[in-house]
Write an enzyme that holds these catalytic residues in place. Structure first.
Site, mmCIF file in Angstrom:
data_model
loop_
_atom_site.group_PDB
_atom_site.id
_atom_site.type_symbol
_atom_site.label_atom_id
_atom_site.label_comp_id
_atom_site.label_asym_id
_atom_site.label_seq_id
_atom_site.Cartn_x
_atom_site.Cartn_y
_atom_site.Cartn_z
ATOM 1 N N ASP A 181 -33.253 55.280 70.616
ATOM 2 C CA ASP A 181 -32.819 56.569 71.173
ATOM 3 C C ASP A 181 -33.928 57.612 71.055
ATOM 4 O OD1 ASP A 181 -29.342 56.863 71.017
ATOM 5 O OD2 ASP A 181 -30.372 55.087 70.293
ATOM 6 N N PRO B 228 -21.693 45.539 58.998
ATOM 7 C CA PRO B 228 -20.833 46.384 58.156
ATOM 8 C C PRO B 228 -20.127 47.487 58.925
ATOM 9 C CG PRO B 228 -22.871 45.908 57.016
ATOM 10 C CD PRO B 228 -23.036 45.374 58.411
ATOM 11 N N GLU C 46 -23.031 59.906 76.619
ATOM 12 C CA GLU C 46 -23.904 58.803 76.218
ATOM 13 C C GLU C 46 -24.171 57.859 77.386
ATOM 14 O OE1 GLU C 46 -23.510 55.134 72.984
ATOM 15 O OE2 GLU C 46 -21.749 55.970 73.985
ATOM 16 N N GLY D 141 -30.278 46.960 71.279
ATOM 17 C CA GLY D 141 -29.700 48.197 71.791
ATOM 18 C C GLY D 141 -28.590 47.939 72.792
ATOM 19 N N SER E 240 -33.713 45.676 63.493
ATOM 20 C CA SER E 240 -34.468 46.803 64.024
ATOM 21 C C SER E 240 -33.902 47.172 65.393
ATOM 22 C CB SER E 240 -35.958 46.439 64.111
ATOM 23 O OG SER E 240 -36.737 47.558 64.471
ATOM 24 N N GLN E 241 -34.720 47.791 66.219
ATOM 25 C CA GLN E 241 -34.417 48.063 67.621
ATOM 26 C C GLN E 241 -35.731 48.000 68.387
ATOM 27 O OE1 GLN E 241 -32.059 51.722 68.079
ATOM 28 N NE2 GLN E 241 -30.249 50.485 68.495
ATOM 29 N N ASP F 12 -25.608 46.386 72.867
ATOM 30 C CA ASP F 12 -24.473 45.758 72.200
ATOM 31 C C ASP F 12 -23.173 46.315 72.782
ATOM 32 O OD1 ASP F 12 -25.535 48.116 71.036
ATOM 33 O OD2 ASP F 12 -24.616 47.711 69.107
#
Length: 587
Positions: A170, A281, A514, A314, A216-217, A316
């Site tokens: 982002d 999580p 978004e 990213g 990570s991304q 998902d």
């Protein structure tokens, strides 16, 4: 000089027996406490619990929960769990509102926008930066062990809504927007935060929470630095951080690379790969529940890894990561096989990072280092062309290494090599007519509300009909990179459609979203694991990018029939009850 060592990890196999937990803070990542609280649905959103701070240290908290398990024969009720959480956790925000000192109400870019409605729109979006500004409270630095938040030294811009921390990819579009708004100091501080996190973990996690530790991304840090250096010429800042930038590239080379054969040639490229134990999580209930469809724990572990690997992208989630029994992208999360896919965008981003590193070393007058990275960039670009380019269709595609085939579906990332500037000029000229033909024949660029993430209505949020700001930005910049009159005009038309859609949505809702609905201009998107979020960092950055790039031509006048109808039989089920405001954090 550091020498490249390829660590090739098996695509599937016994490694699942040796997986680390999702993070080293067990309360938030690998504990009976997490398991019981999430499965009892104490909170509607699984992310809520793992964002809470502990009132005591981790050992005290876990010991107290062990006592509760003993008292209840390992079966505490929802009411008992809620009482425990209320006693041992605190929902007070770890962040305080922060107004960047370099923010101004009338940045210079507004003067280049001719349309008065869009000029006001640009000013309004610029005014959102202070609303999204946050800084970590001092108490988090004093007792960091009691928080899932990773503290950083500088103020930053949150995406918005439930996303109250830094998110890696982002930040690229946020940085772009901040620089357009003239907020150089804020942009530098945000980059410093990422480097601070990088030095702490050896890589930049998905976001600034401990539970993102093992994934990570997209590696856009060098691209962010490039944006900043191009704007500021701050070579001293680059010099101070060049080794950290290099360390991130080493991390990706050491952990995400995979070897495979195509057409009797051997290649090594990157994939998204985030191996760790258990569900995510922050989406524990959802992942655990979905995994119960599999018969063995080994298969569930593989499923969790593919989910986390998709989250690392990213995207998902999306049909882009589905591989059914026929090798197609149909199905649902049960068929997710992210690790078997070589993504176009990831490898384009990484090739660009290698190019950037070569350039950075060159301007720092380190020619041997520069030559090393330039050679690697050349090799990476060659592999992208040989593996991902599809001569028949005239476009780049993701590659399925389990079925040894291109994934011949429309995704905006198909033209990411052009966006990232990793196609040699000779090939750009050669490919331009083919790429334009591919895009012209695809319905993907013909929707009135923007470019959808795919043409598959899977119900996942990174599929039709959702249109995502970063993907629209990729396409516009890729079309500009083709360099023809037709491609540049198409780039403008795509930007015009997007700005008008976002302007319409902002006028009606006084919010940026978004994601948006490609079928209905200005309408927010839907699907996925959570309701649509307000804010929104990257949405603001992309609109400011287009207003700056095309401000003298763009108009706010709607023309919904300009691109004709759609070819996908689908509709969005979103309504106003799905909205979630970014608001202020609970103090």
């Amino acid at each position: 000089m550091w020498r490249l060592v390829f660590l090739v990890v098996a695509v599937r196999g016994a490694f699942v027996d040796d997986l680390p937990p999702s993070c080293s803070k067990l309360v938030y990542c690998d504990s009976q406490l997490l398991h019981h609280v999430q499965l009892q649905r104490i909170f509607k959103d699984s992310k809520t619990f793992v964002d809470l701070q502990m009132r005591n240290d981790q050992n005290t908290t876990l010991a107290a929960f062990d006592d509760l398990l003993n008292e209840t024969n390992n079966n505490p009720t929802a009411e008992q769990l809620k009482s425990f959480v209320d006693k041992y956790f605190d929902a007070t925000s770890e962040l305080e509102d922060w107004t960047p000192e370099d923010h101004t109400d009338n940045p210079a870019f507004l003067q280049s926008i001719r349309d008065e409605q869009l000029k006001k729109f640009g000013k309004d979006i610029n005014g959102v930066w202070p609303i999204l500004g946050r800084k970590v409270k001092p108490e988090v630095f004093e007792k960091p062990e009691q928080y899932s938040l990773v503290p950083v030294s500088n103020g930053f811009i949150i995406p918005g809504g439930r996303f109250k921390e830094i998110y890696y990819w982002d930040t690229y579009w946020i940085i772009e927007g901040l620089l357009i708004s003239g907020m150089r100091d804020t942009a530098r501080g945000v980059i410093e935060n990422l480097i601070e996190i990088l030095k702490k973990f050896g890589h930049i996690p998905n976001g600034s929470r401990w539970y993102y530790q093992e994934r990570s991304q997209p590696p856009l840090l060098t691209a962010m630095m490039s944006l900043y250096i191009r704007e500021t010429q701050d070579i001293e800042f680059l010099k101070a951080n060049i080794n950290a930038l290099e360390d991130e590239l080493k991390y990706w080379l050491d952990t995400k690379i995979v070897a495979f054969d195509k057409d009797e040639q051997s290649y090594t490229l990157l994939r998204y790969f985030a191996p760790s134990l258990g569900p995510r999580p922050e989406s524990y209930y959802e992942d655990y529940t979905d995994a119960q469809q599999f018969d063995t724990q080994e298969r569930r572990n593989e499923f969790y890894i593919d989910l986390k690997s998709a989250a690392e992208s990213g995207w998902d989630f999306s049909s882009r990561w589905f591989i059914d029994s026929n090798g197609e992208n149909t199905g649902d999360l049960k068929t997710i096989r992210t690790r078997d896919i070589i993504p176009v965008d990831l490898n384009a981003i990484f090739a660009n990072a290698l190019q950037n590193m070569a350039y950075f070393r060159a301007i720092l007058k380190q020619p041997l280092h520069a030559a090393h990275w330039a050679y690697m960039a050349k090799q990476w670009k060659s592999s992208i062309e040989e593996v991902l380019w599809n001569e028949e269709d005239g476009i780049w595609y993701d590659y399925d290494i389990s079925n040894n085939q291109h994934r011949r579906y429309f995704y905006p990332t198909n033209i990411a090599p052009l966006w990232m500037g990793v196609v040699d000029k000779r090939l750009v000229k050669k490919h331009a007519p083919r790429v334009m033909k591919y895009l012209s024949n695809s319905p993907g660029l013909k929707y009135p509300g923007g470019i959808p993430a795919s043409l598959i209505n899977s119900g996942e949020q990174w599929d039709f009909p959702n249109a995502w700001p970063p993907l629209v930005s990729m396409v516009v910049n890729a079309l500009e990179a083709l360099g023809t009159d037709d491609s540049k005009e198409l780039a403008f038309n795509v930007a015009q459609t997007w700005v008008r859609a976002c302007h319409k949505g902002f006028t009606e809702n006084k919010q940026m979203f978004e994601k948006y609905d490609a079928e209905t201009p200005g309408r927010f998107g839907g699907g996925g694991e959570y309701t649509v979020q307000f804010g929104f960092g990257w949405s603001n950055g992309v609109v400011l990018e287009f207003l700056t790039k095309y401000g003298r031509r763009l108009t706010a006048v709607d023309n919904p029939d300009k691109y004709g109808g759609s070819s996908v039989d689908s509709s969005s089920s979103s309504d106003s009850s799905d909205l979630q405001d970014s608001g202020s954090d609970e103090k």
